[in-house]
Design a protein around this motif. Sequence first.
Motif, PDB file in Angstrom:
ATOM      1  N   ALA A 151       0.834  -1.204   0.000  1.00 13.55           N
ATOM      2  CA  ALA A 151       0.000   0.000   0.000  1.00 13.55           C
ATOM      3  C   ALA A 151       0.869   1.254   0.000  1.00 13.55           C
ATOM      4  O   ALA A 151       0.600   2.220  -0.730  1.00 13.55           O
ATOM      5  N   ALA A 152       1.925   1.240   0.800  1.00 15.28           N
ATOM      6  CA  ALA A 152       2.810   2.410   0.870  1.00 15.28           C
ATOM      7  C   ALA A 152       3.533   2.632  -0.455  1.00 15.28           C
ATOM      8  O   ALA A 152       3.612   3.764  -0.959  1.00 15.28           O
ATOM      9  N   ILE A 153       4.062   1.560  -1.024  1.00  9.67           N
ATOM     10  CA  ILE A 153       4.791   1.666  -2.293  1.00  9.67           C
ATOM     11  C   ILE A 153       3.850   2.063  -3.426  1.00  9.67           C
ATOM     12  O   ILE A 153       4.167   2.918  -4.260  1.00  9.67           O
ATOM     13  N   GLY A 154       2.680   1.426  -3.495  1.00 11.29           N
ATOM     14  CA  GLY A 154       1.721   1.738  -4.550  1.00 11.29           C
ATOM     15  C   GLY A 154       1.280   3.189  -4.516  1.00 11.29           C
ATOM     16  O   GLY A 154       1.197   3.855  -5.561  1.00 11.29           O
ATOM     17  N   GLN A 155       1.001   3.698  -3.310  1.00 14.84           N
ATOM     18  CA  GLN A 155       0.577   5.091  -3.188  1.00 14.84           C
ATOM     19  C   GLN A 155       1.706   6.052  -3.540  1.00 14.84           C
ATOM     20  O   GLN A 155       1.495   7.069  -4.217  1.00 14.84           O
ATOM     21  N   ALA A 156       2.914   5.724  -3.100  1.00 13.01           N
ATOM     22  CA  ALA A 156       4.053   6.592  -3.403  1.00 13.01           C
ATOM     23  C   ALA A 156       4.325   6.638  -4.907  1.00 13.01           C
ATOM     24  O   ALA A 156       4.603   7.702  -5.469  1.00 13.01           O
ATOM     25  N   ALA A 157       4.261   5.474  -5.554  1.00 15.28           N
ATOM     26  CA  ALA A 157       4.480   5.422  -7.001  1.00 15.28           C
ATOM     27  C   ALA A 157       3.398   6.198  -7.743  1.00 15.28           C
ATOM     28  O   ALA A 157       3.684   6.944  -8.689  1.00 15.28           O
ATOM     29  N   MET A 158       2.153   6.037  -7.318  1.00 15.42           N
ATOM     30  CA  MET A 158       1.057   6.738  -7.976  1.00 15.42           C
ATOM     31  C   MET A 158       1.201   8.249  -7.817  1.00 15.42           C
ATOM     32  O   MET A 158       0.961   9.022  -8.768  1.00 15.42           O
ATOM     33  N   ASN A 159       1.608   8.702  -6.637  1.00 22.62           N
ATOM     34  CA  ASN A 159       1.813  10.139  -6.420  1.00 22.62           C
ATOM     35  C   ASN A 159       2.915  10.677  -7.330  1.00 22.62           C
ATOM     36  O   ASN A 159       2.800  11.782  -7.876  1.00 22.62           O
ATOM     37  N   GLU A 160       3.979   9.895  -7.488  1.00 23.26           N
ATOM     38  CA  GLU A 160       5.091  10.317  -8.354  1.00 23.26           C
ATOM     39  C   GLU A 160       4.623  10.451  -9.799  1.00 23.26           C
ATOM     40  O   GLU A 160       4.970  11.410 -10.493  1.00 23.26           O
ATOM     41  N   ILE A 161       3.810   9.501 -10.257  1.00 27.83           N
ATOM     42  CA  ILE A 161       3.352   9.516 -11.646  1.00 27.83           C
ATOM     43  C   ILE A 161       2.339  10.639 -11.887  1.00 27.83           C
ATOM     44  O   ILE A 161       2.416  11.366 -12.880  1.00 27.83           O
ATOM     45  N   ALA A 206       0.035   3.934 -29.704  1.00 27.82           N
ATOM     46  CA  ALA A 206       1.155   3.032 -29.984  1.00 27.82           C
ATOM     47  C   ALA A 206       2.503   3.630 -29.599  1.00 27.82           C
ATOM     48  O   ALA A 206       3.492   2.899 -29.490  1.00 27.82           O
ATOM     49  N   LEU A 207       2.553   4.940 -29.377  1.00 24.37           N
ATOM     50  CA  LEU A 207       3.832   5.597 -29.088  1.00 24.37           C
ATOM     51  C   LEU A 207       3.957   6.050 -27.642  1.00 24.37           C
ATOM     52  O   LEU A 207       4.900   6.764 -27.290  1.00 24.37           O
ATOM     53  N   LEU A 208       3.017   5.638 -26.797  1.00 20.58           N
ATOM     54  CA  LEU A 208       3.105   6.018 -25.389  1.00 20.58           C
ATOM     55  C   LEU A 208       4.319   5.359 -24.744  1.00 20.58           C
ATOM     56  O   LEU A 208       4.693   4.238 -25.071  1.00 20.58           O
ATOM     57  N   GLY A 209       4.935   6.047 -23.804  1.00 22.59           N
ATOM     58  CA  GLY A 209       6.115   5.519 -23.118  1.00 22.59           C
ATOM     59  C   GLY A 209       7.181   6.585 -23.024  1.00 22.59           C
ATOM     60  O   GLY A 209       7.000   7.735 -23.440  1.00 22.59           O
ATOM     61  N   GLY A 210       8.321   6.212 -22.465  1.00 22.67           N
ATOM     62  CA  GLY A 210       9.416   7.152 -22.309  1.00 22.67           C
ATOM     63  C   GLY A 210       9.970   7.603 -23.647  1.00 22.67           C
ATOM     64  O   GLY A 210      10.046   6.832 -24.600  1.00 22.67           O
ATOM     65  N   ASP A 211      10.344   8.864 -23.711  1.00 22.60           N
ATOM     66  CA  ASP A 211      10.909   9.425 -24.936  1.00 22.60           C
ATOM     67  C   ASP A 211      12.428   9.338 -24.895  1.00 22.60           C
ATOM     68  O   ASP A 211      13.028   9.197 -23.826  1.00 22.60           O
ATOM     69  N   GLY A 212      13.059   9.435 -26.079  1.00 23.99           N
ATOM     70  CA  GLY A 212      14.502   9.233 -26.192  1.00 23.99           C
ATOM     71  C   GLY A 212      15.325  10.052 -25.230  1.00 23.99           C
ATOM     72  O   GLY A 212      16.268   9.563 -24.614  1.00 23.99           O
ATOM     73  N   ASP A 233       5.599  13.322 -18.451  1.00 20.68           N
ATOM     74  CA  ASP A 233       4.174  12.986 -18.592  1.00 20.68           C
ATOM     75  C   ASP A 233       3.930  11.586 -18.045  1.00 20.68           C
ATOM     76  O   ASP A 233       4.869  10.795 -17.890  1.00 20.68           O
ATOM     77  N   VAL A 234       2.670  11.274 -17.754  1.00 19.87           N
ATOM     78  CA  VAL A 234       2.347  10.070 -16.990  1.00 19.87           C
ATOM     79  C   VAL A 234       2.725   8.779 -17.711  1.00 19.87           C
ATOM     80  O   VAL A 234       3.119   7.799 -17.063  1.00 19.87           O
ATOM     81  N   ASP A 235       2.643   8.756 -19.044  1.00 19.06           N
ATOM     82  CA  ASP A 235       2.910   7.488 -19.729  1.00 19.06           C
ATOM     83  C   ASP A 235       4.398   7.172 -19.845  1.00 19.06           C
ATOM     84  O   ASP A 235       4.768   6.072 -20.251  1.00 19.06           O
ATOM     85  N   ASP A 236       5.262   8.122 -19.445  1.00 15.99           N
ATOM     86  CA  ASP A 236       6.709   7.837 -19.457  1.00 15.99           C
ATOM     87  C   ASP A 236       7.060   6.683 -18.526  1.00 15.99           C
ATOM     88  O   ASP A 236       8.084   6.026 -18.704  1.00 15.99           O
ATOM     89  N   PHE A 237       6.224   6.426 -17.534  1.00 14.52           N
ATOM     90  CA  PHE A 237       6.537   5.449 -16.494  1.00 14.52           C
ATOM     91  C   PHE A 237       6.101   4.031 -16.843  1.00 14.52           C
ATOM     92  O   PHE A 237       6.265   3.111 -16.036  1.00 14.52           O
ATOM     93  N   THR A 238       5.529   3.836 -18.020  1.00 17.23           N
ATOM     94  CA  THR A 238       5.070   2.507 -18.419  1.00 17.23           C
ATOM     95  C   THR A 238       6.243   1.541 -18.504  1.00 17.23           C
ATOM     96  O   THR A 238       7.158   1.734 -19.305  1.00 17.23           O
ATOM     97  N   GLY A 239       6.223   0.515 -17.664  1.00 19.75           N
ATOM     98  CA  GLY A 239       7.306  -0.459 -17.662  1.00 19.75           C
ATOM     99  C   GLY A 239       7.388  -1.191 -16.340  1.00 19.75           C
ATOM    100  O   GLY A 239       6.533  -1.035 -15.459  1.00 19.75           O
ATOM    101  N   CYS A 240       8.424  -1.979 -16.179  1.00 19.80           N
ATOM    102  CA  CYS A 240       8.663  -2.744 -14.966  1.00 19.80           C
ATOM    103  C   CYS A 240       9.714  -2.036 -14.119  1.00 19.80           C
ATOM    104  O   CYS A 240      10.747  -1.597 -14.632  1.00 19.80           O
TER     105      CYS A 240
END
Length: 203
Positions: free
Chosen positions: A53-63, A93-99, A114-121
């Motif tokens: 819960a702590a990690i999920g909330q912290a990550a969501m706040n960052e994004i 199709a192009l969402l994600g981190g930019d170069g 932007d929020v979609d930059d964080f898409t990944g593991c």
Amino acid sequence: MPARNTAGRQHGFTLIEGILAIVIMAMAMVMLVSFLFPQTEQSAVPHYQARAAAIGQAAMNEILARKFDEQSDPFNDSVIRCGEASYTCTPPALLGGDGSELISNLLNVGAADDVDDFTGCWGTSAQCAGSGLTRLGNLQDLVKVSVADESDYRNIWLEVQVGYELDAFDGAATTVTAQKRIRVLVKTTRYGDYLFTAFRSNY
């Protein structure tokens, strides 16, 4: 005075009593292994739930601290939304981190805008090996954890997915829409996965 015969008064375990005692002990051990010991392992679940819960909330706040899209507010001091004034929103199709935000294929969190930059593991190479998402860095790169607490999070990693959402918020969209769904899945090995969801609108 003649000595008394005490042979008849001496008692001990007979063979049958010994076997019976062994059987009872075996049954007790089976009960301990089957019922008590698993409960000891389950006692760790609340610990991982609290950490998730702590990690999920912290990550969501960052994004959520980032803007809706790469093309939103392009000059950082205007109120232009993507989709307005010829600023086209990023195609699905192009969402994600930019170069410019990636260093050796890992996301520079400080440069993500932007929020979609964080898409990944987000985890170690071993943790992200089984993920269908590209590894963007360690968990500590996304969520700041003190050195003292790092050991508490070593069995936790995240999968972040961001995509356009239908206007009714009832499913993923295949075209650009006015909102994005952010899914943060906190994975804790055998202690369960915990999903956190938020929406960011184009404003």
